[in-house]
Design a protein around this motif. Sequence first.
Motif, PDB file in Angstrom:
ATOM      1  N   SER A   2       0.795  -1.233   0.000  1.00 40.04           N
ATOM      2  CA  SER A   2       0.000   0.000   0.000  1.00 40.04           C
ATOM      3  C   SER A   2       0.825   1.279   0.000  1.00 40.04           C
ATOM      4  O   SER A   2       0.354   2.314  -0.437  1.00 40.04           O
ATOM      5  N   GLU A   3       2.077   1.199   0.495  1.00 40.18           N
ATOM      6  CA  GLU A   3       2.898   2.424   0.454  1.00 40.18           C
ATOM      7  C   GLU A   3       3.376   2.755  -0.964  1.00 40.18           C
ATOM      8  O   GLU A   3       3.985   3.788  -1.187  1.00 40.18           O
ATOM      9  N   PHE A   4       3.079   1.868  -1.906  1.00 38.40           N
ATOM     10  CA  PHE A   4       3.449   2.127  -3.302  1.00 38.40           C
ATOM     11  C   PHE A   4       2.222   2.621  -4.081  1.00 38.40           C
ATOM     12  O   PHE A   4       1.117   2.113  -3.886  1.00 38.40           O
ATOM     13  N   SER A   5       2.445   3.575  -4.961  1.00 37.43           N
ATOM     14  CA  SER A   5       1.340   4.103  -5.775  1.00 37.43           C
ATOM     15  C   SER A   5       0.827   3.001  -6.698  1.00 37.43           C
ATOM     16  O   SER A   5       1.513   1.996  -6.921  1.00 37.43           O
ATOM     17  N   GLU A   6      -0.345   3.212  -7.244  1.00 42.11           N
ATOM     18  CA  GLU A   6      -0.914   2.192  -8.117  1.00 42.11           C
ATOM     19  C   GLU A   6      -0.018   1.924  -9.336  1.00 42.11           C
ATOM     20  O   GLU A   6       0.193   0.781  -9.715  1.00 42.11           O
ATOM     21  N   GLN A   9       2.799  -0.147  -8.228  1.00 42.64           N
ATOM     22  CA  GLN A   9       2.381  -1.539  -7.995  1.00 42.64           C
ATOM     23  C   GLN A   9       2.293  -2.329  -9.299  1.00 42.64           C
ATOM     24  O   GLN A   9       2.636  -3.503  -9.341  1.00 42.64           O
ATOM     25  N   GLU A  10       1.842  -1.662 -10.349  1.00 40.12           N
ATOM     26  CA  GLU A  10       1.773  -2.337 -11.650  1.00 40.12           C
ATOM     27  C   GLU A  10       3.167  -2.732 -12.130  1.00 40.12           C
ATOM     28  O   GLU A  10       3.384  -3.818 -12.649  1.00 40.12           O
ATOM     29  N   LYS A  11       4.125  -1.829 -11.917  1.00 39.01           N
ATOM     30  CA  LYS A  11       5.515  -2.122 -12.332  1.00 39.01           C
ATOM     31  C   LYS A  11       6.080  -3.282 -11.520  1.00 39.01           C
ATOM     32  O   LYS A  11       6.787  -4.145 -12.050  1.00 39.01           O
ATOM     33  N   ILE A  12       5.768  -3.286 -10.224  1.00 40.23           N
ATOM     34  CA  ILE A  12       6.266  -4.369  -9.364  1.00 40.23           C
ATOM     35  C   ILE A  12       5.710  -5.709  -9.839  1.00 40.23           C
ATOM     36  O   ILE A  12       6.434  -6.699  -9.947  1.00 40.23           O
ATOM     37  N   ILE A  99      13.779  -3.302 -11.744  1.00 36.59           N
ATOM     38  CA  ILE A  99      14.293  -2.485 -10.641  1.00 36.59           C
ATOM     39  C   ILE A  99      13.198  -2.240  -9.596  1.00 36.59           C
ATOM     40  O   ILE A  99      13.433  -2.410  -8.394  1.00 36.59           O
ATOM     41  N   SER A 100      11.977  -1.910 -10.057  1.00 34.53           N
ATOM     42  CA  SER A 100      10.877  -1.664  -9.100  1.00 34.53           C
ATOM     43  C   SER A 100      10.622  -2.898  -8.246  1.00 34.53           C
ATOM     44  O   SER A 100      10.414  -2.804  -7.040  1.00 34.53           O
ATOM     45  N   TYR A 101      10.636  -4.054  -8.899  1.00 40.55           N
ATOM     46  CA  TYR A 101      10.384  -5.294  -8.155  1.00 40.55           C
ATOM     47  C   TYR A 101      11.481  -5.542  -7.116  1.00 40.55           C
ATOM     48  O   TYR A 101      11.194  -5.881  -5.966  1.00 40.55           O
TER      49      TYR A 101
END
Length: 256
Positions: A2-6, A9-12, A99-101
């Motif tokens: 939840s601390e990540f923007s939507e 989150q898609e990138k992750i 990188i995001s993941y």
Amino acid sequence: MSEFSEAEQEKIKLGHQLNTRTNTMLPENVGNNLSCTSCHAGAGRGENLNLIGVTKKYPQYKKREGRDVTLKERINGCFIRSMNGKEIDSDGEEMEAFISYYEYLSKNIESKDQYAFMTEKHKGDNIPIPDPDQGEQDFKRYNCISCHGSSGPTAAFRGPALWGKDSFNDGAGMSRFSNMQYYIKNYMPKGRGGTLTEQEASNIAAYILLQDRPKFTGVNKFPNGDKPDDYINEKTREALKKKYMKWSDFDRVQDE
Ligand code: HEC
Ligand code: HEC
């Protein structure tokens, strides 16, 4: 998450998929049948070659380049060697997702001191001299075949190819005898890691690395002359088979 923007989150999520289905999602960049998760188990969250904390470690000095490399460069290192493929665009959507993941995996790690990667954990080994013929027997006895197929490959089984055209190339970290021995000793057979003796892991590692695999066609740099001596490529493989060379010639293997 939840601390990540939507958008983040898609990138992750994309990054996670790219780690688990690398060969099908990036066929242009992967030259074998592997995915990152074939070695970095659980997409980097498992025990084997765990990547939790990896973003805290780069940029870092690497012997191969003789200078500090970025995490993006290190990821591409696995693309051209472990995946026997081509680099991905370092500014592209896929690289951003990787990188995001890894940022997500590393979010609770404060510093690189909390992160001990496999190759740091086993500096200065004293590996027993292998007997590759015994390794072939041990490979059968421990039923490695049940997951890795009778000739090392394959897509039809649950485990990744250990040799042949669908495996990593001879410039990959896993082509180093000491890395292969450590990986087998600690993590295989999957679910029963740590049950083999050092000698058995050594025998099996030698048996696997004496089989043919793709050749690394890029330039092996190591500009500062500090190349580890235990990469098993076509030349060393032949020398070991014909006994021009002994396993005990490698620094990390016990003397005879
Ligand atoms: C055949 C096994 C294998 C596969 C497949 C593989 N890797 Fe690796 N990876 C390794 C090994 C072994 C190392 C350590 C090499 C060394 O330090 O000598 C490593 C290191 C890394 C590191 C650096 C870790 C650190 O702590 O410095 C990253 C990042 C990485 N791999 C990402 C990836 C990505 C992304 C993929 C998929 C595109 C991938 N790897 C596929 C075996 C593999
Ligand atoms: C129950 C199935 C299973 C068994 C049995 C098993 N493996 Fe694996 N092995 C895997 C899976 C799945 C992976 C991918 C990484 C992971 O998820 O742990 C793997 C990864 C590997 C790798 C790294 C990937 C690569 O391409 O180099 C090696 C080496 C390996 N296994 C060797 C062995 C050896 C040797 C044995 C027998 C002592 C063995 N395995 C038994 C399932 C198995």
